[in-house]
Design an enzyme around this catalytic site. Structure first.
Site, PDB file in Angstrom:
ATOM      1  N   GLU A 198     -20.632   5.234  26.077  1.00 42.60           N
ATOM      2  CA  GLU A 198     -21.383   4.199  26.819  1.00 42.60           C
ATOM      3  C   GLU A 198     -20.665   3.790  28.105  1.00 42.60           C
ATOM      4  OE1 GLU A 198     -24.205   2.587  26.984  1.00 42.60           O
ATOM      5  OE2 GLU A 198     -25.092   3.648  25.303  1.00 42.60           O
TER       6      GLU A 198
HETATM    7  C1  LIG Z   1     -18.371  10.367  19.379  1.00 43.78           C
HETATM    8  C2  LIG Z   1     -19.148  10.387  20.639  1.00 43.78           C
HETATM    9  C3  LIG Z   1     -20.483  10.027  20.622  1.00 43.78           C
HETATM   10  C4  LIG Z   1     -21.246  10.132  21.785  1.00 43.78           C
HETATM   11  N1  LIG Z   1     -22.603   9.904  21.738  1.00 43.78           N
HETATM   12  C5  LIG Z   1     -23.357  10.208  22.810  1.00 43.78           C
HETATM   13  C6  LIG Z   1     -24.785  10.174  22.723  1.00 43.78           C
HETATM   14  O1  LIG Z   1     -25.359   9.858  21.689  1.00 43.78           O
HETATM   15  N2  LIG Z   1     -25.500  10.534  23.828  1.00 43.78           N
HETATM   16  C7  LIG Z   1     -24.896  10.904  24.976  1.00 43.78           C
HETATM   17  O2  LIG Z   1     -25.600  11.213  25.933  1.00 43.78           O
HETATM   18  N3  LIG Z   1     -23.546  10.931  25.098  1.00 43.78           N
HETATM   19  C8  LIG Z   1     -22.776  10.595  24.039  1.00 43.78           C
HETATM   20  N4  LIG Z   1     -21.398  10.640  24.139  1.00 43.78           N
HETATM   21  C9  LIG Z   1     -20.799  11.081  25.386  1.00 43.78           C
HETATM   22  C10 LIG Z   1     -20.006  10.005  26.091  1.00 43.78           C
HETATM   23  O3  LIG Z   1     -20.863   9.088  26.686  1.00 43.78           O
HETATM   24  C11 LIG Z   1     -19.086  10.747  27.086  1.00 43.78           C
HETATM   25  O4  LIG Z   1     -18.035  11.317  26.317  1.00 43.78           O
HETATM   26  C12 LIG Z   1     -18.543   9.848  28.160  1.00 43.78           C
HETATM   27  O5  LIG Z   1     -19.571   9.473  29.026  1.00 43.78           O
HETATM   28  C13 LIG Z   1     -17.428  10.512  28.959  1.00 43.78           C
HETATM   29  O6  LIG Z   1     -17.796  11.789  29.391  1.00 43.78           O
HETATM   30  P1  LIG Z   1     -16.790  13.023  29.144  1.00 43.78           P
HETATM   31  O7  LIG Z   1     -16.464  13.039  27.699  1.00 43.78           O
HETATM   32  O8  LIG Z   1     -17.406  14.222  29.735  1.00 43.78           O
HETATM   33  O9  LIG Z   1     -15.480  12.621  29.916  1.00 43.78           O
HETATM   34  P2  LIG Z   1     -15.224  12.734  31.498  1.00 43.78           P
HETATM   35  O10 LIG Z   1     -16.387  12.187  32.235  1.00 43.78           O
HETATM   36  O11 LIG Z   1     -14.779  14.115  31.806  1.00 43.78           O
HETATM   37  O12 LIG Z   1     -14.018  11.730  31.670  1.00 43.78           O
HETATM   38  C14 LIG Z   1     -12.676  12.029  31.233  1.00 43.78           C
HETATM   39  C15 LIG Z   1     -11.753  10.935  31.773  1.00 43.78           C
HETATM   40  O13 LIG Z   1     -11.784  10.941  33.201  1.00 43.78           O
HETATM   41  C16 LIG Z   1     -12.144   9.658  33.708  1.00 43.78           C
HETATM   42  N5  LIG Z   1     -13.036   9.795  34.843  1.00 43.78           N
HETATM   43  C17 LIG Z   1     -14.126  10.575  34.947  1.00 43.78           C
HETATM   44  N6  LIG Z   1     -14.724  10.391  36.131  1.00 43.78           N
HETATM   45  C18 LIG Z   1     -14.014   9.468  36.789  1.00 43.78           C
HETATM   46  C19 LIG Z   1     -14.141   8.841  38.057  1.00 43.78           C
HETATM   47  N7  LIG Z   1     -15.153   9.110  38.872  1.00 43.78           N
HETATM   48  N8  LIG Z   1     -13.205   7.917  38.408  1.00 43.78           N
HETATM   49  C20 LIG Z   1     -12.194   7.597  37.572  1.00 43.78           C
HETATM   50  N9  LIG Z   1     -12.035   8.155  36.364  1.00 43.78           N
HETATM   51  C21 LIG Z   1     -12.929   9.074  35.969  1.00 43.78           C
HETATM   52  C22 LIG Z   1     -12.860   8.950  32.573  1.00 43.78           C
HETATM   53  O14 LIG Z   1     -12.771   7.541  32.678  1.00 43.78           O
HETATM   54  C23 LIG Z   1     -12.160   9.514  31.345  1.00 43.78           C
HETATM   55  O15 LIG Z   1     -11.023   8.755  31.058  1.00 43.78           O
HETATM   56  C24 LIG Z   1     -20.624  10.504  22.991  1.00 43.78           C
HETATM   57  C25 LIG Z   1     -19.253  10.792  23.009  1.00 43.78           C
HETATM   58  C26 LIG Z   1     -18.523  10.757  21.853  1.00 43.78           C
HETATM   59  C27 LIG Z   1     -17.057  11.133  21.907  1.00 43.78           C
END
Ligand SMILES: Cc1cc2nc3c(=O)[nH]c(=O)nc-3n(C[C@H](O)[C@H](O)[C@H](O)COP(=O)(O)OP(=O)(O)OC[C@H]3O[C@@H](n4cnc5c(N)ncnc54)[C@H](O)[C@@H]3O)c2cc1C
Length: 607
Positions: free
Chosen positions: A458
């Site tokens: 979220e």
């Molecule tokens: C158990 C679980 C349940 C989930 N359920 C859902 C769901 O039901 N539906 C759904 O759509 N998604 C879901 N998600 C996805 C979740 O919303 C994403 O994991 C989250 O948005 C982060 O994306 P990412 O994992 O690709 O990490 P990334 O976006 O790659 O981020 C990795 C790190 O880099 C940092 N970062 C990235 N971009 C920036 C920036 N521009 N500036 C500064 N820092 C940055 C982030 O803060 C983070 O610390 C779920 C995730 C998990 C783990």
């Protein structure tokens, strides 16, 4: 130890929830009807959720090649939840709802989050259906939303993709019109979707007759190219199984396939999936491509999603809070029963004395009071925000608009503060258990693992912080921030005249001034790279200031109540927050005000 007295105090003595019954929408309600909802939820959580929290952790969902298998307890718990009517509790009477204020709905759901967060109480399903009630066509409401409220179908939110997490503008799932008559489908303009969605919670299971996926995808332009950025994102209903215009299953599968289950650190009772849309495993009418029905206007998909963001984020904050609370209650119980060590007397320790229970050591009390201050403070914040949601929906126009703006500013805090500090509470709960806390024989390690998710989904912690400092405190000429300062000042004015609270009121007043000055200093150059380099420390300081305000306000209500152990505890937690926590904001705000570039400027090679 029961959560109920804390919930009752916050709802009735502090927030005066029954005052909402003066509004036409809630006029059939009373404290008795609110209590009946709380009683039912407390009972179902106690009987159907709490006893199975470890079972759903150890018996992870698995795929037998055809179906995803979940423990029978999950089926029973979710059936009981649906039967309680809570999925559609806020809906109109005429569609089977209870017209329950969101404040009470959120409080009632807290019991499930504390008993077993990962069995789940339908947050995704309710959010999905609420979105359709706001943006769907009549047929979409009847066929999908109402069947979700009844528990016949469940819902998902499919935003993330393997390459698009925080940055949804990079979504690459494509949606193309399905045939020349695509606009004439009774369920909405019909498209065919192709793409992969990652991390989808509750994306595959046999708990309900059907799963209603809400999927973000891009409709290519005339040249077949995807529009860059978020402007090109549209929203589609993609049912797992095809339905007719009356909502009956047609017997055909839609082209949505489980590519795999993710094996998580915690929150294991809920499946988490990689879903392939439109790869041809289940062709519909002989063709590959998942059938999806457009919701709202093309290109407005994120706008529709944002409709439900505030409530979804309050839900995440509440889950984090209740996991923290579960650890607090478990460690309190342990501390009252574990004998270890002798008290320090004027002549040192006397080894001839019997050991004392660890709750008698000042440092253990510190760890308990910290948990109480974090978790009960966070619960108060979540319920305050839930109350603002009710104001936004049912108050007069001016009050409703104020509530909207206040929510804009407070939502990043409501989501992120408990995710960080109630996780810290879980860590303290493990610490109180000593070595036993580090084993799977006690529940506290699971609470920590379950809670670790909340800083990630979220909107990650960093993204929420940038939203707060980069957008929310600036929006509409900073009016949201001024409104919040006004509310904090109201509390200060009431507290400053009470001798016991005067020092706290002064400390809060200074903290508010410090946050205001740091906000200006961060933006002094007008450069987002300067301002946002320290967005997380800003959010930490902002959050601690908000929580100090919440605690002072709660303490005013506690002060007015008759003497009791609960009252003593609340006032002690308030003092803890002011003495041990609020002073931390100085260090956080210093780097913000100086636009410190220590982190931003360090070259990659220097790591
Ligand atoms: C158990 C679980 C349940 C989930 N359920 C859902 C769901 O039901 N539906 C759904 O759509 N998604 C879901 N998600 C996805 C979740 O919303 C994403 O994991 C989250 O948005 C982060 O994306 P990412 O994992 O690709 O990490 P990334 O976006 O790659 O981020 C990795 C790190 O880099 C940092 N970062 C990235 N971009 C920036 C920036 N521009 N500036 C500064 N820092 C940055 C982030 O803060 C983070 O610390 C779920 C995730 C998990 C783990």
């Amino acid at each position: 130890m029961s959560l109920r007295p804390t919930v009752d105090f916050l709802l009735y003595d502090w927030l005066d929830a029954p005052a909402l019954n003066a509004r036409e929408r809630f006029s059939d309600h009373s404290r008795e009807t609110f209590d009946a909802v709380l009683d039912t939820c407390e009972r179902i959580a106690r009987e159907k959720y709490a006893p199975f929290n470890r079972v759903v952790d150890t018996q992870e969902p698995h795929f037998d090649g055809e179906k995803v298998i979940l423990p029978q307890a999950t089926h029973e718990a979710q059936k009981a939840y649906a039967a309680s009517g809570m999925l559609g509790a806020a809906q109109d009477y005429e569609v089977g709802g209870m017209q329950l204020p969101y404040t009470v709905e959120a409080a009632a759901n807290a019991f499930f989050a504390m008993a077993s967060v990962s069995i789940g109480s339908g947050m995704l399903t309710t959010g999905n259906a609420n979105l359709l009630m706001a943006h769907g066509t009549e047929a979409q409401k009847q066929v999908f939303a109402l069947n979700e409220f009844s528990g016949r179908f469940s819902g998902t939110m499919c935003l993330s993709e393997p390459q698009a997490g925080s940055s949804l503008s990079d979504v690459s799932t494509r949606a193309v019109p399905d045939g020349t008559d695509f606009e004439n489908d009774p369920l909405g303009p019909r498209y065919r979707l192709k793409g992969n969605k990652m991390w989808i919670s509750a994306g595959e299971h046999e708990l309900t007759e059907n799963i209603v996926h809400l999927v973000l995808a891009k409709i290519p332009d005339a040249d077949g190219k995807l529009v860059p950025g978020t402007r090109g994102i549209s929203l589609f209903i993609v049912p797992k199984k095809m339905v007719n215009a009356e909502g009956a299953l047609t017997g055909a599968r839609n082209d949505v396939a489980l590519a795999g289950l993710n094996h998580k650190c915690g929150w294991r009772g809920t499946t988490n999936t990689l879903l392939n849309f439109g790869e041809g495993l289940y062709p519909v009418n002989g063709e590959s491509g998942a059938v999806g029905y457009l919701v709202g206007q093309p290109g407005k998909g994120l706008h529709c999603m944002f409709h439900m963001m505030n409530e979804a984020r309050i839900g995440v904050g509440m889950a984090a809070t209740m996991l923290g609370m579960a650890g607090y209650h478990a460690s309190l119980d342990y501390a009252k029963n574990r004998p270890q060590g002798r008290p320090m007397g004027p002549a040192g320790k006397d080894p001839a004395q019997a050991p004392v229970r660890i709750i008698e050591h000042a440092d253990v009390k510190r760890m308990l009071l910290a948990q109480k201050a974090y978790c009960e403070g966070a619960l108060a914040l979540e319920l305050y925000c839930a109350r603002l949601v009710d104001e936004q929906h049912t108050a007069d126009a001016a009050t409703a608009d104020d509530a909207r703006l206040l929510l804009e500013v407070l939502t990043p805090i409501a989501k992120s503060w408990p995710s960080e500090w109630c996780l810290e509470a879980n860590s303290l709960a493990i610490q109180i258990h000593g070595g036993y806390g580090y084993t799977r024989d006690f529940p506290v390690e699971q609470y920590w693992r379950d809670n670790r998710l909340n800083m990630i989904h979220e909107g990650t912690h960093g993204i929420q912080a940038m939203d707060l400092l980069g957008r929310k405190v600036l929006m509409e000429g900073g009016k949201g921030l001024s409104l919040l300062a006004g509310r904090i000042n109201d509390t200060l004015q009431r507290a400053i005249h009470i001798p016991e609270f005067a020092a706290h009121a002064n400390a809060l007043s200074q903290a508010l001034a410090q946050v205001g000055a740091a906000t200006k200093a961060a933006w002094a150059t007008g450069e987002p790279t300067d301002a946002l380099a320290n967005a997380v420390p800003y959010m930490q300081a902002f959050g601690h200031t908000v929580l100090a305000w919440i605690w002072l306000d709660v303490a005013l209500a506690a002060q007015a109540a008759p003497a009791s152990n609960a009252r003593t505890g609340r006032l002690a937690a308030m003092r803890f927050f002011f003495h041990y926590e609020l002073p931390k904001i100085g260090a956080w705000l210093q780097v913000v005000s100086q636009r410190d570039q220590t982190c931003a400027a360090v070259p990659e090679e220097a790591f």
